[in-house]
Design an enzyme around this catalytic site. Structure first.
Site, mmCIF file in Angstrom:
data_model
loop_
_atom_site.group_PDB
_atom_site.id
_atom_site.type_symbol
_atom_site.label_atom_id
_atom_site.label_comp_id
_atom_site.label_asym_id
_atom_site.label_seq_id
_atom_site.Cartn_x
_atom_site.Cartn_y
_atom_site.Cartn_z
ATOM 1 N N ASN A 156 53.564 -60.457 63.888
ATOM 2 C CA ASN A 156 53.012 -59.223 63.349
ATOM 3 C C ASN A 156 53.108 -58.078 64.357
ATOM 4 O O ASN A 156 54.146 -57.484 64.532
ATOM 5 C CB ASN A 156 51.557 -59.488 62.910
ATOM 6 N N CYS A 157 52.030 -57.770 65.078
ATOM 7 C CA CYS A 157 51.998 -56.643 65.999
ATOM 8 C C CYS A 157 51.880 -57.131 67.438
ATOM 9 O O CYS A 157 51.584 -58.306 67.678
ATOM 10 C CB CYS A 157 50.851 -55.706 65.653
ATOM 11 N N MET A 198 46.834 -53.076 69.248
ATOM 12 C CA MET A 198 48.223 -53.340 68.874
ATOM 13 C C MET A 198 48.511 -52.575 67.595
ATOM 14 O O MET A 198 48.124 -52.996 66.502
ATOM 15 C CB MET A 198 48.437 -54.844 68.656
ATOM 16 N N CYS A 248 47.596 -50.123 65.033
ATOM 17 C CA CYS A 248 46.467 -49.348 64.516
ATOM 18 C C CYS A 248 45.126 -49.754 65.112
ATOM 19 O O CYS A 248 44.457 -48.981 65.774
ATOM 20 C CB CYS A 248 46.435 -49.492 62.995
ATOM 21 N N SER A 276 44.301 -53.581 65.741
ATOM 22 C CA SER A 276 44.233 -54.998 66.072
ATOM 23 C C SER A 276 44.075 -55.171 67.578
ATOM 24 O O SER A 276 44.921 -54.718 68.344
ATOM 25 C CB SER A 276 45.507 -55.700 65.591
ATOM 26 N N ASN A 329 50.083 -60.696 67.762
ATOM 27 C CA ASN A 329 49.320 -61.210 66.632
ATOM 28 C C ASN A 329 50.271 -61.920 65.681
ATOM 29 O O ASN A 329 51.393 -61.466 65.456
ATOM 30 C CB ASN A 329 48.603 -60.072 65.902
ATOM 31 N N TYR A 371 38.958 -59.397 61.633
ATOM 32 C CA TYR A 371 39.754 -58.172 61.618
ATOM 33 C C TYR A 371 39.267 -57.266 60.494
ATOM 34 O O TYR A 371 39.289 -57.651 59.321
ATOM 35 C CB TYR A 371 41.204 -58.583 61.393
ATOM 36 N N GLU A 375 44.731 -49.685 53.500
ATOM 37 C CA GLU A 375 45.753 -48.848 52.899
ATOM 38 C C GLU A 375 45.794 -49.074 51.383
ATOM 39 O O GLU A 375 44.827 -48.825 50.682
ATOM 40 C CB GLU A 375 47.092 -49.107 53.570
ATOM 41 N N GLY A 394 44.676 -46.373 60.031
ATOM 42 C CA GLY A 394 44.649 -46.068 61.449
ATOM 43 C C GLY A 394 45.630 -44.999 61.866
ATOM 44 O O GLY A 394 45.581 -44.508 62.985
#
Length: 713
Positions: A176-177, A386, A388, A390, A409, A545, A550, A684
């Protein structure tokens, strides 16, 4: 590519239901009651359910339950209802087949189904590279649904959970990020494509390399990427500029003080130019996903004159704006660290930079601010998020060194909390029963994400695994799990809609009700406790989290509107409130909002942010600074939401008006994206709603209610 998860190995229930995919779960009476209510037989449950229950064995399949259910209805003379149930089951099966049929989903995309075309607020679906990504993602989703456990896939489609980024994973074992380890890469060199890149000898080259790294990392994962403490990372490369200029000065200038003055002046110009180039590079990049990379720059703690110049350049360039029209840059997201003794008060050495950060936030909304001491308290170490919101949790390597950059992540699954509350119909005990059931499904989904990520090979994403973005450099034969296990990577259990949950049990104005506060806080604590248990069992860093929902604020609510109808202050709003946020329809003051929200991140340290909404602050920056100072010991991560729209046609500056056809200048009615700069918060990040097409009379993702939803994110 079948993945066996931990839950499928360990579940041993006394009374078990065997699903069609072979997984086990506990039998829940409330589901029978719900189906009977839908069939109009709610008053008959006292007689029907005992009859059905008496026919169940300690281990029973879902097919057997359905047979018993239908048989009992027929025995009691409810033949029409039995047929309705059969029809419902057939329709559900057809829906499943359609959702997992690539051809049918591609047909929806070709027909410009807005739920497919505009689900990401920062993707312009009119351009070819985005269309290509949407096409690939549409196929990836159908294949991914088939790949994961069927009951998890169906829970996602029903809206019980949301399996994030389904267009990329699980079909592809992407992560992910991340926090990119720029220090490691810029110091030791790296490789992109066929090019071996050596350590840069100037800050200009360093920022150019950063842009290339960001583009490649963003194309090798699906989430945001961050440069943590970028002022300190770039400092040694700017120092090389200074050394070169000092050598040059000594050739022509005899006075040593003037030599230093000359070298510093030239270096400051180099720093400004390099940071300006980075700003433009990031905003003109397109990743393979058809969008500008979701990038965050964290800075603010460096105290040397070079680090200070980098910080000032970042803020001055953002204030200046992009292009000849001086538009607000959407990326990178800026996060400015505030720390007592560094920049908090007028006596601190970097206080002047904090003042510049305040000015920048009043004019461009960024930077968001990270309160150093509170971030350390909440997450165990200081670092930028990470992407926005996280956050990595504090972690040390085998040598006892704290490590943040180079970690990542592995994915997010979000719970639909308002649905659980609506299904419970105000019964607290039933709420917790359903809650625990849905958490178990979310856990299986997260386990699947982890197991799928572990199936990647270093050669699948060389920039991440072999050339330093993830810190430790793997060899082609190494397991990528070396970078995940031992709690090095995080896995995120998301949630949405605490406000709506509180409303079900305590009414719509529960913010001041201590019992309601304690109940909603207990929900997040229970999620936290689950994550702690999963972490101990698996060795992966599970954390709670506060999802940047969105389009999910719409998706979950629209699904629940179909199921429950319009429920006042819950589904009738047509959106759900993000995570733990205050109901923004009440327009709380910043102090009221932060006081209400400050308790939740203690248990949701894996991802959180607070926003406050302000009027135009350009003439009163001290008001914003007062909020920052007040919040320092109370919240860790704080964003600014203030009107910064600008009309190039008439010169208006402030907040554009939300209308049925989108946002427009309140003075002249202009809504042409070429003639105005309209910027709103989308979770974010910032976004420009005028650059996206209209759907059903509103701009996708940022609708006429965006002021409320965006601030609530």
């Amino acid at each position: 590519m079948k993945v066996e998860t931990l839950s499928s190995k360990k579940q041993k229930l006394k009374v078990q239901v065997i699903r069609a995919d072979g997984s086990h779960t506990q039998f829940h009476v409330y589901k029978l009651k719900a189906v009977l209510a839908k069939l109009g037989l709610a008053t008959q449950t006292a007689s029907l359910i005992p009859t059905m229950m008496a026919q169940l064995t300690p281990t029973v399949t879902t097919a057997e339950i359905a047979r018993i259910f239908v048989g009992t209805l027929v025995d009691y003379g409810y033949t029409k209802e039995a047929q309705s149930y059969r029809d419902y089951k057939q329709a559900a099966q057809k829906s499943w087949e359609d959702e997992t049929n690539p051809a049918k989903r591609l047909a929806r995309l070709q027909a410009a189904d807005p739920t497919l075309v505009h689900e990401n607020a920062n993707k312009d679906s009119r351009v070819f590279n985005t269309q290509r990504d949407l096409t690939a993602g549409t196929v990836g989703k159908t294949l991914g649904l088939r790949l994961m456990p069927e009951h998890v896939a169906k829970a996602h489609l029903r809206g019980d959970i949301h399996y994030h980024d389904l267009d990329y994973t699980p079909w592809s074992p992407m992560t992910n990020c991340c926090l990119i380890d720029f220090k490691e890469m810029l110091t030791n060199g790296f490789k992109i494509g066929n090019a071996e890149v050596e350590s840069p000898h100037s800050i200009q080259t360093a920022t150019a390399q950063m842009a290339q790294i960001i583009a490649n990392v963003a194309s090798s994962q699906y989430g945001g990427c961050s440069a943590d403490r970028v002022d300190e990372v770039l400092e040694p490369f700017a120092y090389k500029n200074y050394q070169k200029h000092l050598v040059e000065a000594k050739e022509y200038i005899e006075d040593s003080d003037k030599q230093i003055e000359f070298a510093q002046k030239r270096t400051k110009k180099d720093i400004y130019d390099a940071m300006q180039a980075l700003e433009y590079e990031i905003n003109t990049l397109f990743s393979s996903q058809g969008q500008t990379p979701f990038t965050t720059l964290g800075f603010g703690l460096g105290t040397s004159w070079i680090a200070r110049e980098i910080q000032k350049a970042i803020l001055q360039i953002r204030i200046e704006g992009l292009g000849k029209e001086k538009r607000t840059a959407i990326f990178p997201k800026l996060t400015f660290a505030i720390k007592k003794g560094v920049n908090y008060s007028p006596a601190d050495p970097n206080y002047d930079i904090k003042e510049l950060a305040v000015e920048c936030a009043t004019k461009r909304m960024y930077p968001d601010v990270l309160m150093y001491d509170k971030i350390v308290e909440l997450t165990g170490s200081f670092k930028a998020p990470m992407g926005c919101r996280s956050f990595l949790q504090g972690w040390h390597d085998e040598q006892g060194q704290e490590v943040n950059s180079g970690r990542m992540n592995l994915g997010v699954v979000t719970l639909n909390l308002p649905r659980i509350a609506l299904e419970s119909q105000g019964d607290m005990n039933l709420f917790w029963e359903i809650f625990h059931e849905k958490v178990a499904i979310a856990h299986e989904a997260l386990e699947f994400k982890v197991e799928r990520c572990k199936q990647a090979l270093p050669e699948n994403a060389p920039i991440l695994y072999q050339y330093g973005a993830f810190g430790k450099r793997l060899k082609p034969q190494d397991s990528v799990d070396e970078l995940f296990k031992g709690e090095r990577a995080t896995v995120s259990l998301g949630y949405i809609g605490l406000y709506e949950v509180g409303t079900v049990f305590f009414g719509p104005n529960w913010e001041g009700n201590q019992a309601a506060h304690d109940f909603t806080l207990e929900i997040v604590k229970q999620l936290h406790d689950y994550c702690q248990d999963w972490e101990k069992e698996s060795g992966y860093h599970y954390s709670v989290y506060s999802t940047p929902s969105e389009s999910l604020t719409d998706r979950f609510c629209q699904l629940d509107l179909k199921r429950f109808g319009k429920v006042k202050d819950i589904t009738d709003k047509e959106y759900y409130t993000n995570s733990f946020h205050y109901d923004v329809r009440k327009h709380p003051t910043p102090f009221e909002k932060l006081s209400f929200e400050m308790d939740y991140p203690k248990y949701a340290a894996g991802g959180f942010i607070h926003y406050c909404e302000y009027p135009n602050l350009r003439q009163n920056p001290k008001a914003l600074e007062a909020v920052w100072d007040w919040a320092y010991n109370k919240v860790g991560y704080l964003g600014t939401n203030t009107p910064i729209d600008h009309c190039f046609k008439c010169g208006f500056e402030g907040e554009f008006k939300a209308t049925a056809r989108g946002f427009e200048c309140p003075d002249c009615g202009n809504h042409d994206p070429k003639l105005c700069d309209c910027v709103k918060r989308t979770c974010g990040y910032l976004g420009n709603p005028l650059q996206r097409p209209m759907v059903h009379g509103r701009h996708v993702e940022i609708s006429s209610r965006a002021k409320n939803i965006g601030e609530g994110m």
